[in-house]
Scaffold this motif. Structure first.
Motif, mmCIF file in Angstrom:
data_model
loop_
_atom_site.group_PDB
_atom_site.id
_atom_site.type_symbol
_atom_site.label_atom_id
_atom_site.label_comp_id
_atom_site.label_asym_id
_atom_site.label_seq_id
_atom_site.Cartn_x
_atom_site.Cartn_y
_atom_site.Cartn_z
ATOM 1 N N ALA A 181 3.366 -8.806 4.367
ATOM 2 C CA ALA A 181 3.074 -7.456 4.874
ATOM 3 C C ALA A 181 3.457 -6.397 3.847
ATOM 4 N N ILE A 182 4.574 -6.589 3.173
ATOM 5 C CA ILE A 182 4.989 -5.631 2.142
ATOM 6 C C ILE A 182 4.005 -5.647 0.978
ATOM 7 N N ILE A 183 3.620 -6.833 0.541
ATOM 8 C CA ILE A 183 2.663 -6.938 -0.568
ATOM 9 C C ILE A 183 1.328 -6.311 -0.180
ATOM 10 N N TRP A 184 0.834 -6.635 1.021
ATOM 11 C CA TRP A 184 -0.451 -6.094 1.462
ATOM 12 C C TRP A 184 -0.370 -4.576 1.639
ATOM 13 N N GLY A 185 0.699 -4.108 2.229
ATOM 14 C CA GLY A 185 0.855 -2.674 2.438
ATOM 15 C C GLY A 185 0.970 -1.901 1.139
ATOM 16 N N THR A 186 1.571 -2.498 0.145
ATOM 17 C CA THR A 186 1.760 -1.825 -1.139
ATOM 18 C C THR A 186 0.504 -1.842 -1.994
ATOM 19 N N PHE A 187 -0.232 -2.955 -1.986
ATOM 20 C CA PHE A 187 -1.347 -3.103 -2.912
ATOM 21 C C PHE A 187 -2.730 -3.244 -2.263
ATOM 22 N N GLY A 188 -2.805 -3.738 -1.022
ATOM 23 C CA GLY A 188 -4.113 -4.098 -0.480
ATOM 24 C C GLY A 188 -4.659 -3.247 0.638
ATOM 25 N N SER A 189 -3.797 -2.594 1.375
ATOM 26 C CA SER A 189 -4.269 -1.849 2.545
ATOM 27 C C SER A 189 -5.035 -0.594 2.122
ATOM 28 N N PRO A 190 -5.836 -0.046 3.042
ATOM 29 C CA PRO A 190 -6.588 1.170 2.706
ATOM 30 C C PRO A 190 -5.703 2.349 2.278
ATOM 31 N N LYS A 191 -4.484 2.410 2.771
ATOM 32 C CA LYS A 191 -3.574 3.503 2.398
ATOM 33 C C LYS A 191 -2.428 2.986 1.529
ATOM 34 N N ALA A 192 -2.739 2.043 0.650
ATOM 35 C CA ALA A 192 -1.720 1.426 -0.201
ATOM 36 C C ALA A 192 -1.104 2.445 -1.150
ATOM 37 N N ALA A 193 0.192 2.284 -1.386
ATOM 38 C CA ALA A 193 0.904 3.165 -2.315
ATOM 39 C C ALA A 193 0.413 2.956 -3.745
#
Length: 109
Positions: free
Chosen positions: A45-57
Motif C-alpha cells: 500500500a505504501i509503495i502503490w500510494g507513493t508511486f502508482g496511485s492517481p494522486k501519488a507523491a
C-alpha cells in the motif's frame, strides 16, 4: 466506464487482502503470521500510494508505471496460488487482464 474504475479499485483492495491472507498462511508462529499478514499489505500500500496511485507523491510514468502495476498485481496472483487458492488466483488474473484491456479501451489510464 465508471464500473471499470470501480472494478479497478476493488482489484486493488483484493491485492491487499490476498497478500494479507498469504502472510497469515505462510508465517510460522503467531508473531511471523501477524508480521507478514499485516506487513506485506502495508508495504505494498505504501509503495502503490507513493508511486502508482492517481494522486501519488512521486508518480511513476509510462513503462515504470506498467512495471509497477504488473509487479503488484502479479504478487497477489502468486500469493493466492502459493496458498493453494489456485482457482481464485486464475479468476483474479482474468479479472485483472479484463480490467487492463478496458482501461486501455476507455482511455482511463
Amino acid at each position: 466506464m465508471v464500473l471499470n474504475l470501480a472494478l479497478r479499485f476493488l482489484l486493488e483492495i483484493c491485492v491487499l487482502m490476498a497478500l494479507g491472507y498469504w502472510g497469515l498462511q505462510t508465517g510460522k508462529g503467531i508473531f511471523f503470521k501477524l508480521l507478514l499478514g499485516i506487513g506485506a499489505p502495508v508495504l505494498v500500500a505504501i509503495i502503490w500510494g507513493t508511486f502508482g496511485s492517481p494522486k501519488a507523491a512521486i508518480p511513476a510514468d509510462g513503462i515504470l508505471h506498467i512495471i509497477l502495476e504488473l509487479g503488484i498485481f502479479s504478487l497477489a496472483v502468486i500469493a493466492l496460488y502459493a496458498t493453494g487458492r489456485t482457482q481464485l488466483a486464475y479468476v483474479f488474473a482474468i479479472l485483472i487482464i479484463i480490467n487492463q484491456i478496458l482501461l486501455s479501451v476507455f482511455h482511463q489510464r
